[in-house]
Design a protein around this motif. Structure first.
Motif, mmCIF file in Angstrom:
data_model
loop_
_atom_site.group_PDB
_atom_site.id
_atom_site.type_symbol
_atom_site.label_atom_id
_atom_site.label_comp_id
_atom_site.label_asym_id
_atom_site.label_seq_id
_atom_site.Cartn_x
_atom_site.Cartn_y
_atom_site.Cartn_z
ATOM 1 N N PHE A 26 0.829 -1.205 0.000
ATOM 2 C CA PHE A 26 0.000 0.000 0.000
ATOM 3 C C PHE A 26 0.869 1.262 0.000
ATOM 4 N N VAL A 27 1.900 1.287 0.855
ATOM 5 C CA VAL A 27 2.803 2.450 0.920
ATOM 6 C C VAL A 27 3.575 2.603 -0.389
ATOM 7 N N GLY A 28 4.017 1.478 -0.937
ATOM 8 C CA GLY A 28 4.697 1.531 -2.229
ATOM 9 C C GLY A 28 3.798 2.072 -3.322
ATOM 10 N N ALA A 29 2.522 1.703 -3.275
ATOM 11 C CA ALA A 29 1.566 2.181 -4.273
ATOM 12 C C ALA A 29 1.319 3.682 -4.132
ATOM 13 N N ILE A 30 1.284 4.180 -2.903
ATOM 14 C CA ILE A 30 1.148 5.623 -2.692
ATOM 15 C C ILE A 30 2.324 6.367 -3.332
ATOM 16 N N SER A 31 3.538 5.860 -3.114
ATOM 17 C CA SER A 31 4.723 6.472 -3.709
ATOM 18 C C SER A 31 4.661 6.434 -5.230
ATOM 19 N N ALA A 32 4.189 5.315 -5.761
ATOM 20 C CA ALA A 32 4.072 5.173 -7.214
ATOM 21 C C ALA A 32 3.081 6.180 -7.782
ATOM 22 N N GLY A 33 1.939 6.337 -7.125
ATOM 23 C CA GLY A 33 0.937 7.290 -7.586
ATOM 24 C C GLY A 33 1.434 8.721 -7.506
ATOM 25 N N PRO A 78 2.676 -11.490 -15.497
ATOM 26 C CA PRO A 78 1.329 -11.175 -16.021
ATOM 27 C C PRO A 78 0.395 -10.590 -14.963
ATOM 28 N N TYR A 79 0.461 -11.107 -13.725
ATOM 29 C CA TYR A 79 -0.397 -10.595 -12.655
ATOM 30 C C TYR A 79 0.057 -9.208 -12.197
ATOM 31 N N ALA A 80 1.379 -8.974 -12.226
ATOM 32 C CA ALA A 80 1.892 -7.649 -11.883
ATOM 33 C C ALA A 80 1.448 -6.617 -12.914
ATOM 34 N N VAL A 81 1.511 -7.005 -14.187
ATOM 35 C CA VAL A 81 1.079 -6.090 -15.252
ATOM 36 C C VAL A 81 -0.408 -5.796 -15.129
ATOM 37 N N GLY A 82 -1.208 -6.823 -14.838
ATOM 38 C CA GLY A 82 -2.641 -6.625 -14.672
ATOM 39 C C GLY A 82 -2.957 -5.655 -13.543
ATOM 40 N N ALA A 83 -2.296 -5.836 -12.392
ATOM 41 C CA ALA A 83 -2.512 -4.927 -11.262
ATOM 42 C C ALA A 83 -2.027 -3.523 -11.589
ATOM 43 N N SER A 84 -0.908 -3.433 -12.313
ATOM 44 C CA SER A 84 -0.360 -2.132 -12.670
ATOM 45 C C SER A 84 -1.308 -1.367 -13.581
ATOM 46 N N ALA A 126 -4.499 -6.294 -6.886
ATOM 47 C CA ALA A 126 -4.894 -5.038 -7.526
ATOM 48 C C ALA A 126 -5.519 -4.041 -6.551
ATOM 49 N N ALA A 127 -6.260 -4.534 -5.539
ATOM 50 C CA ALA A 127 -6.996 -3.629 -4.642
ATOM 51 C C ALA A 127 -6.082 -2.698 -3.850
ATOM 52 N N PRO A 128 -5.093 -3.228 -3.077
ATOM 53 C CA PRO A 128 -4.225 -2.302 -2.333
ATOM 54 C C PRO A 128 -3.402 -1.406 -3.239
ATOM 55 N N VAL A 129 -3.025 -1.928 -4.408
ATOM 56 C CA VAL A 129 -2.274 -1.118 -5.366
ATOM 57 C C VAL A 129 -3.132 0.036 -5.860
ATOM 58 N N ILE A 166 5.392 0.490 -9.867
ATOM 59 C CA ILE A 166 4.628 -0.651 -9.381
ATOM 60 C C ILE A 166 5.177 -1.983 -9.892
ATOM 61 N N ILE A 167 5.523 -2.065 -11.182
ATOM 62 C CA ILE A 167 6.001 -3.329 -11.744
ATOM 63 C C ILE A 167 7.247 -3.841 -11.024
ATOM 64 N N PRO A 168 8.297 -3.016 -10.825
ATOM 65 C CA PRO A 168 9.451 -3.507 -10.060
ATOM 66 C C PRO A 168 9.103 -3.901 -8.628
#
Length: 276
Positions: A8-15, A42-48, A225-228, A29-31
């Motif tokens: 979640f924190v990583g996703a905030i930084s990404a956004g 494939p799942y990382a790309v989908g969430a991204s 995908a949700a927390p991201v 997000i992908i890394p």
């Protein structure tokens, strides 16, 4: 639960970074997902892709309200990016994860190079009988307390680059922001803040076009995908509020150095066959 909060924190930084740079949160997000959490590509790309939609939704409305986003240019170029995104998503179902990882590393390296150099800030006059004039691909934006006019050039070259940007978005889940900004800055010669904010407006539509295909293949996992998504929306909203008030050059230099290191590692993992 700890992994959820780290993600979640990583996703905030990404956004936040995606909103400030106009590149979309996918380049971060992908890394995080593949290298940090060892989630299959494939799942990382989908969430991204879901997060990229969130980045666009979180910041685009604010930029439109401020008068920076050129919606007409964005909608025109989305014809190319949407078509490219569908092709990229279909290609992702054929290529193996290591090949996709290598391609992502190369695009991430390009992101690092473009991020560290000074961006041009064009402001072209409208030329009569030009394609920009015919298609009404010009506009105005706030600058130093005044309203500045601008136009675009090299319309069809920019359109072609947007098709490639869309393809990379669908293949890599990155929104294609780096290529979109490159096309609008260097090819179409739009003012920097116009190209950045218009890119934010566009990436959500581009990502949505390819996300549907990933969903059909079962590669969008709600638990990932949700927390991201929530984190990226929060980060992009914060970024849209501070974008007009801070100088982002130092932030982009730091981001470019980190991106360069990550790109080398992504390419190494791809070449050695270590991606899932």
């Amino acid at each position: 639960m700890l992994e959820f909060w780290i993600l979640f924190v990583g996703a905030i930084s990404a956004g936040l970074l995606g909103s400030l740079t106009g590149l979309g949160g996918g380049v971060v997000i992908i890394p995080i997902l593949t290298l940090g959490f060892h989630i299959p590509v494939p799942y990382a790309v989908g969430a991204s892709l879901i997060s990229v939609i969130g980045t666009s939704s979180g910041s685009a409305s604010a930029f439109v309200k401020e008068g920076y986003t050129n919606m007409r240019i964005g909608i025109f170029l989305e014809i190319a990016t949407t078509f490219g995104a569908i092709l990229g998503a279909l290609a992702a179902g054929i290529l193996d994860s290591n090949t996709i990882g290598i391609i992502f590393g190369l695009i991430l390296m390009l992101t690092a190079v473009l991020g560290i150099r000074k961006k041009p800030d064009h402001q072209l006059d409208i030329i009569e009988d030009s394609w920009a004039r015919k298609l009404k691909l010009y506009g105005s934006f706030p600058k130093n307390g005044k309203i500045a006019q601008y136009s675009s050039t090299n319309i069809f070259e920019g359109f072609a680059m947007m098709g490639f940007a869309g393809m990379m978005s669908g293949l890599l889940g990155i929104g294609g922001g780096v290529l979109k900004v490159l096309a609008m800055d260097n090819i179409m010669k739009l003012p920097f803040k116009v190209s950045t904010t218009t890119s934010n407006f566009m990436i959500g539509v581009t990502a949505a076009a390819s996300a549907f295909i990933y969903f059909q293949r079962g590669e969008i996992i709600p638990e990932i995908a949700a927390p991201v998504l929530i984190g990226v929306v929060a980060g992009s909203f914060i970024g849209s509020k501070i974008f007009m008030k801070i100088k982002t050059h130092s932030l982009k230099v730091i981001f470019s150095l980190v991106a360069a290191a990550l790109s080398v590692y992504m390419i190494y993992k791809g070449l050695t066959g270590k991606f899932h």
